[in-house]
Write an enzyme that holds these catalytic residues in place. Structure first.
Site, PDB file in Angstrom:
ATOM      1  N   GLY A 292     -66.973 -50.100  62.543  1.00  0.00           N
ATOM      2  CA  GLY A 292     -67.107 -50.724  63.847  1.00  0.00           C
ATOM      3  C   GLY A 292     -65.849 -51.522  64.176  1.00  0.00           C
ATOM      4  N   GLU A 293     -66.004 -52.580  64.927  1.00  0.00           N
ATOM      5  CA  GLU A 293     -64.931 -53.482  65.338  1.00  0.00           C
ATOM      6  C   GLU A 293     -63.992 -52.873  66.382  1.00  0.00           C
ATOM      7  OE1 GLU A 293     -62.682 -54.919  61.985  1.00  0.00           O
ATOM      8  OE2 GLU A 293     -64.451 -55.658  60.926  1.00  0.00           O
TER       9      GLU A 293
END
Length: 368
Positions: free
Chosen positions: A335-336
């Site tokens: 993610g991120e």
């Protein structure tokens, strides 16, 4: 704001796409030799309404952060405080997304749309990162935008995660961030996310919008053991049984089983589409939000580029529903915004071909 944004989302420009296909056919390479990059360049021409389309060399990552009431169901081994702690890490420049953003020359904006623990007040109102976007040699320091709708969602297995008003407010946060970044000069927007337990509402959203079974779309998130994984599937099923969300009512689906960052990301995608700017999707959180955006405005899919195929199984189901093929597949599940950033040079390269490669005529190269 939401209704005006939806109304501004339109289809691809067919004339620009035809011009891009004709240009691809005249370039000094065998027809079709760049595979999926050729059709990507055509689609981006249609989005921009020009051939060639602008080179997307001013990239902006927006990381939407929120917490989740369903964390109380023990669907993640990580404590909820990690969400706020990771926001601090993003702002300090110490996360993987920061390393990849520095490599790509992208700005990073972190938006607190619903972190449970209060965060420091942002020292600017506009999440623009304007220095990097307007040609500075290095990205500016990551910026924080405080826009919490509420301090985390409610437990979706007990009640709706948000009210409709809260879901709308979160969507409109995302729309506003997209508009601010485009106004600051961004030529391409990248999705990012942070929220402990956020793969659980992502799975519920994907199931709600696609009709897939919870077991098909629920993954291990941050790496849960087998008993926790089976429990997580049952939690998703329980939430869907309780609310029976209607996929034709995207705001209702987000309110029932979504997260604040999912709703904001849906708005972010809509905002990009309304401004005719490509939005590079990251992993399972982003594509679950993209399903909601597509339900609000089907033409918004034209602005979406799937950066990568997340290892979370729900991502593949969502991408299939959206009709998007991911550019890279590295087994990522962080993610991120990390997968989107790694895919960014592929998107840029696809457009640069239309700008910089000679035609057979101009290069004096014989055709077959």
């Amino acid at each position: 704001m939401l209704e005006n944004t939806i109304a501004a989302v339109g289809p691809l420009d067919e004339a620009a796409m035809t011009a891009a296909r004709q240009l691809q056919a005249r370039l000094t390479k065998p027809a079709g030799s760049l595979g999926a990059l050729e059709e990507l360049s055509v689609r981006l021409a249609g989005l921009a309404g020009s051939c060639p389309p602008p080179v997307p060399d001013r990239a902006a990552v927006a990381i939407f952060a929120g917490d989740h009431g369903v964390h109380a169901q023990r669907v993640s081994p990580w404590p909820q405080e990690v969400t706020g702690q990771m926001v601090g890490n993003f702002l300090a420049g110490g996360a993987v997304v920061n390393a990849f953003a520095r490599q790509a020359g992208a700005s990073v904006t972190v938006i607190d749309v619903g972190v449970a623990a209060p965060l420091p007040v942002a020292d600017v109102d506009r999440p623009d990162g304007a220095g990097a976007l307007h040609g500075a040699p290095e990205p500016v320091v990551p910026r924080l935008v405080n826009a919490p709708v509420r301090r985390g969602t409610r437990d979706m297995t007990v009640t709706a995660a948000m009210t409709r008003q809260e879901a709308r407010a979160a969507v409109e946060v995302g729309i506003g961030v997209a508009g601010d970044l485009v106004d600051a000069g961004a030529g391409i927007l990248l999705t990012g996310d942070m929220g402990i337990a956020n793969t659980t509402p992502a799975a519920a959203l994907i199931a709600a919008f696609t009709g897939a079974d919870a077991a098909e779309v629920t993954g291990r998130g941050t790496g849960v053991d087998d008993p926790t994984y089976q429990h997580k599937i049952e939690v998703v099923r329980a939430a869907l049984r309780r609310h029976d969300p209607d996929p034709a009512d995207p705001l209702g689906v987000l309110a029932a089983v979504g997260g604040l960052e999912h709703a904001a990301l849906a708005g972010f995608v809509l905002g990009a589409a309304a401004r005719r700017v490509p939005v590079l999707l990251d992993g399972v959180i982003a594509v679950s939000a993209a399903l909601a955006a597509a339900a609000f405005a089907p033409d918004s899919v034209a602005a979406m580029v799937a950066g990568h195929r997340s290892a979370e199984p729900g991502a593949t189901v969502a991408l299939r529903q959206l009709g998007l093929t991911p550019l890279i597949d590295l087994g990522l599940r962080l993610g991120e915004g990390t997968g989107a950033l790694l895919a960014l040079p592929v998107v840029t390269g696809a457009v640069r071909v239309l700008h910089e490669v000679a035609t057979f005529d101009s290069a004096g190269v014989a055709e077959k």
